[in-house]
Write an enzyme that holds these catalytic residues in place. Structure first.
Site, PDB file in Angstrom:
ATOM      1  N   CYS A 119       0.836  -1.698  -0.172  1.00 57.77           N
ATOM      2  CA  CYS A 119       0.329   0.036  -0.081  1.00 57.77           C
ATOM      3  C   CYS A 119       1.061   1.332  -0.015  1.00 57.77           C
ATOM      4  CB  CYS A 119      -1.362   0.078   1.412  1.00 57.77           C
ATOM      5  SG  CYS A 119      -2.186   1.005   0.959  1.00 57.77           S
ATOM      6  N   LEU A 120       0.892   2.361   0.597  1.00 54.94           N
ATOM      7  CA  LEU A 120       0.776   3.534   0.960  1.00 54.94           C
ATOM      8  C   LEU A 120       3.025   3.365   1.379  1.00 54.94           C
ATOM      9  CD1 LEU A 120       1.807   6.596   1.437  1.00 54.94           C
ATOM     10  CD2 LEU A 120       1.023   6.547   3.648  1.00 54.94           C
TER      11      LEU A 120
END
Length: 579
Positions: free
Chosen positions: A312-313
């Protein structure tokens, strides 16, 4: 460059009057945000006026809507008067009770209105794509709230359960609601989450914290094999949530799976920031996170490249770090693996509906008041993205039918929210989501822009079919890079699609390897032609890691050579335990 530089507070503006004016505006916006739950009323009004104004000046569209509504209403009436055994596509109305009058009339009437609003918010002349999607999203939220399945006196399942149990289902539902309300106002995780405790039955893969700074603890996991693959793995999880989604229970822990396959695994455990961390920015997360972890691994396992893995991030940050390293001719990364991670945010799904200048300014003002963005605020946004599954289906099951869902480790992890520093989240929203700097070659590291063409190592990327946070077609944009890429599209969503251990029922995936010199294939064609494989994608990725490794060696030592004056804890460490 000093490692502390990206974390130092920005120089205050010497103009006292301007500072006072800015602070007044921020306080006013923060007050509005607290009242509206972080939704900009100005932006909402602009979207509504844009849609309504263009619809009001489109007589052809209006006539078409009326014609289609009349035709649809006639067909709906026929279905109600001559019910068939066909099950509606909408899962809210799949039970047998919804096929009997008058319940079928309520369900079909609701679906009629849902289709009508969908047509009314699409293809209005003059309305831009983002306004159209925002109007559609808002209409769907209101319709979902008013669905007859959410009203106990219109829902045949609830009425049948109430008659059968003499109303005890509603009594249990009231108790469930009161219990949830108490947990909410006291700031406690949802009922049942207490069954899962970090270090007791989740996040229990043996290991040791080998480095700690003001932002991360770096965990090195203990080997379980006599020989290990030479190149270690560094996992960079998202700091939006805690790392142990990748180390839940032994049977579904990705960390344990990798260690048992003979890999040396390092994991970043991010600090849960407080108001004191308000000035930590994206550069701070790169320097004190990815780069500090790499430096430590290079001391523990010298002269070996590292397999970088980002989720993800954390995957976005890994891309930024890899691009900066490529520009600096730093070749310490052997490969790059990305789980549900985006670099180009032009098609980032419905989350983009919450990202515009008005919304970002409101969120920044709210964060400026407290120094952080609360985890509950982010969790609320994610719930809205699929409210049917996360809000209304739960209302039906737990409050109307009185049935408590069985708690599980993923639910407990999801409730273990984290905060985000003001500066970092502001930069993340503006530079990545709002302006798409990274994919446009404008994102700066150490004062100079970096871009994807600076990434040269082989890559493995995973997208998930029902991802509302990082839609797979957005993740698929990695195919635009001139790199050797293996792409996997797996069943499941942003979390459950990644936690997809071997033996997990009903899992399948598609996979294709594209050499750097192969022509681009659009995502729809890829999905239609890539071979489908039943089961977990983990073994395919592990095989890929082995193919990009240089052989088996003795396990490295645990921790830095020479030790430390102050002992560090065993895994899972201290940072992950901070609420």
């Amino acid at each position: 460059m000093s490692m502390t530089t990206p974390c130092t507070p920005p120089t205050p503006d010497p103009d006292a009057w301007q500072n006072w004016v800015n602070e007044l505006d921020r306080h006013a916006q923060a007050t509005v945000g607290q009242i509206t739950g972080g939704i900009s009323p100005v932006q909402a009004a602009l979207v509504y006026l844009d849609w309504l104004g263009h619809l009001g000046t489109a007589p052809g569209k209006q006539l078409d809507l009326m014609k289609r509504f009349i035709e649809d209403a006639q067909a709906t009436t026929e279905r109600v008067l001559s019910p068939e055994d066909e099950v509606p596509a909408d899962k809210r109305f799949k039970s047998e009770g919804w096929r009997r009058f008058p319940f079928n009339a309520w369900a079909e009437g609701f679906l009629l209105m849902q289709r009508a609003w969908d047509r009314a918010t699409h293809d209005v002349p003059g309305v831009g794509h983002k306004t159209e999607e925002t109007a559609t999203f808002a209409a769907r939220q209101w319709l979902d709230m008013m669905s007859p399945s959410n009203l106990p006196w219109l829902n045949p399942e609830v009425l049948q359960a109430t008659a059968k149990e003499g109303g005890m289902n509603l009594v249990r539902g009231g108790q469930n609601w009161f219990d949830d309300w108490q947990h909410l106002v006291r700031g406690l995780p949802p009922s049942g989450a207490e069954q899962y405790e970090v270090g007791r039955n989740v996040a229990i893969t043996p290991g040791k914290v080998v480095m700690r700074n003001d932002l991360i603890e770096l965990i090195q996991y203990s080997p379980t094999t006599d020989k290990v693959h030479a190149e270690p793995i560094l996992i960079v999880p998202a700091w939006i949530m805690k790392y142990y989604i990748l180390d839940l229970q032994p049977q579904n822990s990705l960390v344990k799976y990798l260690v048992d396959q003979g890999h040396t695994v390092f994991m970043i455990s991010w600090k849960n920031p407080t108001a004191d961390d308000r000035d930590k920015g994206m550069d701070c997360y790169r320097e004190l996170g990815v780069m500090a972890a790499l430096d430590t691994i290079n001391r523990i396992v010298p002269d070996r490249k590292v397999h970088g893995v980002g989720y993800c991030l954390g995957g976005t940050m890994l891309m930024i770090a890899a691009a900066a390293m490529g520009r600096a001719h730093d070749d310490r990364l052997a490969t790059m693996t990305l789980f549900a991670a985006q670099g180009d945010f032009t098609e980032a799904g419905e989350l983009l509906l919450f990202i515009n200048d008005s919304e970002v300014s409101l969120i920044e003002a709210m964060m400026a008041e407290e120094g952080v963005l609360k985890g509950s605020q982010m969790a609320g946004t994610f719930q809205l993205l699929h409210s049917n599954d996360l809000i209304w289906s739960r209302v039906l099951k737990e409050y109307m039918l009185g049935q408590r869902g069985e708690p599980n480790d993923l639910m407990a992890w999801n409730a273990d929210t984290t905060r985000m520093p003001y500066r970092m989240h502001s930069e993340y929203l503006r530079k990545l989501f709002l302006h798409n700097d990274l994919a446009s070659g404008r994102y700066e590291v150490d004062g100079s822009p970096v871009w994807f063409t600076d990434i040269r190592m082989p890559a493995f990327a995973v997208g998930t079919v029902t991802d509302h946070v990082a839609p797979w077609k957005s993740v698929y944009k990695l195919h635009l890079l001139p790199i050797d890429l293996t792409f996997v599209l797996t069943s499941g969503g942003h979390n459950a699609g990644i936690v997809s251990e071997p033996g997990h029922p009903r899992r399948h995936y598609q996979i294709h390897h594209r050499p750097a010199d192969e022509h681009y294939v659009d995502p729809d064609t890829w999905q239609a032609t890539a071979p489908r494989v039943e089961g977990s994608w983990w073994p395919a990725w592990q095989t890929w890691l082995v193919e990009h490794s240089s052989g088996l060696v003795a396990p490295p030592r645990m921790g830095l050579p020479g030790g430390r004056k102050k002992a560090l804890p065993d895994a899972p460490g201290d940072y992950v335990r901070v609420p």
